[in-house]
Design a protein around this motif. Structure first.
Motif, PDB file in Angstrom:
ATOM      1  N   GLU A 171       0.956  -1.272   0.070  1.00  0.00           N
ATOM      2  CA  GLU A 171      -0.064  -0.001  -0.043  1.00  0.00           C
ATOM      3  C   GLU A 171       0.986   1.332  -0.115  1.00  0.00           C
ATOM      4  N   VAL A 215       1.283   5.015   0.513  1.00  0.00           N
ATOM      5  CA  VAL A 215       0.555   6.267   1.339  1.00  0.00           C
ATOM      6  C   VAL A 215       1.058   7.376   0.629  1.00  0.00           C
ATOM      7  N   GLN A 251      -0.766  11.701   8.727  1.00  0.00           N
ATOM      8  CA  GLN A 251      -0.545  10.438   7.809  1.00  0.00           C
ATOM      9  C   GLN A 251       0.594   9.922   8.079  1.00  0.00           C
ATOM     10  N   LYS A 308      -0.019   5.949   9.547  1.00  0.00           N
ATOM     11  CA  LYS A 308       0.611   4.836   8.606  1.00  0.00           C
ATOM     12  C   LYS A 308       2.049   4.339   9.213  1.00  0.00           C
ATOM     13  N   LEU A 339       7.015  10.254   2.475  1.00  0.00           N
ATOM     14  CA  LEU A 339       5.468  10.121   1.694  1.00  0.00           C
ATOM     15  C   LEU A 339       5.796  10.936   0.309  1.00  0.00           C
TER      16      LEU A 339
END
Length: 124
Positions: free
Chosen positions: A52, A54, A68, A72, A77
């Motif tokens: 996944e 992000v 975030q 996570k 990011l």
């Protein structure tokens, strides 16, 4: 990664624009390949990048970005534009440096206020 002193690479799909599909970090390489004694010549990026990805929008604020990262459990990011194309990457280190600079400026406000107050008292 060693040549450019990079702790991560964003994996993109080229489709007229660079669309992020994954990220690989130096930690991923260490844990998934080196620590297990695997042959890096037979392992692909797709084998070790997380399932996944992000991301944050370039219009997101610093607080949202930090949230975030915390939610996570990631330190880096990719940043995407409105069209989903990669525009950059942000790391915890970048945010710490930014916030440290902002706190430094805030501390100068306090010092300046105190200096102005002392100066004002002396002239009255």
């Amino acid at each position: 990664m060693r040549e450019y002193h990079a702790g991560d690479l964003v994996v993109v799909e080229e489709n007229g624009k660079r669309l992020p599909v994954g990220i690989i970090t130096d930690r991923d390489i260490t844990i998934s390949i080196v620590a297990l004694g695997l042959d890096p010549d037979v392992i692909t990026v797709g084998d070790i990048m997380g399932p996944e990805l992000v991301m944050v929008q370039e219009s997101d604020g610093i607080f949202e970005t930090i949230q975030q990262m915390r939610l996570k459990g990631v330190r880096r990011l990719p940043i995407v534009g409105e069209d989903g194309a990669l525009v950059g990457i942000v790391a915890v280190d970048d945010l710490v440096a930014l916030l440290a600079a902002e706190f430094s400026e805030l501390a100068k406000v306090i010092a300046q206020e105190q200096w102005v107050e002392v100066k004002t008292r002396r002239s009255t």
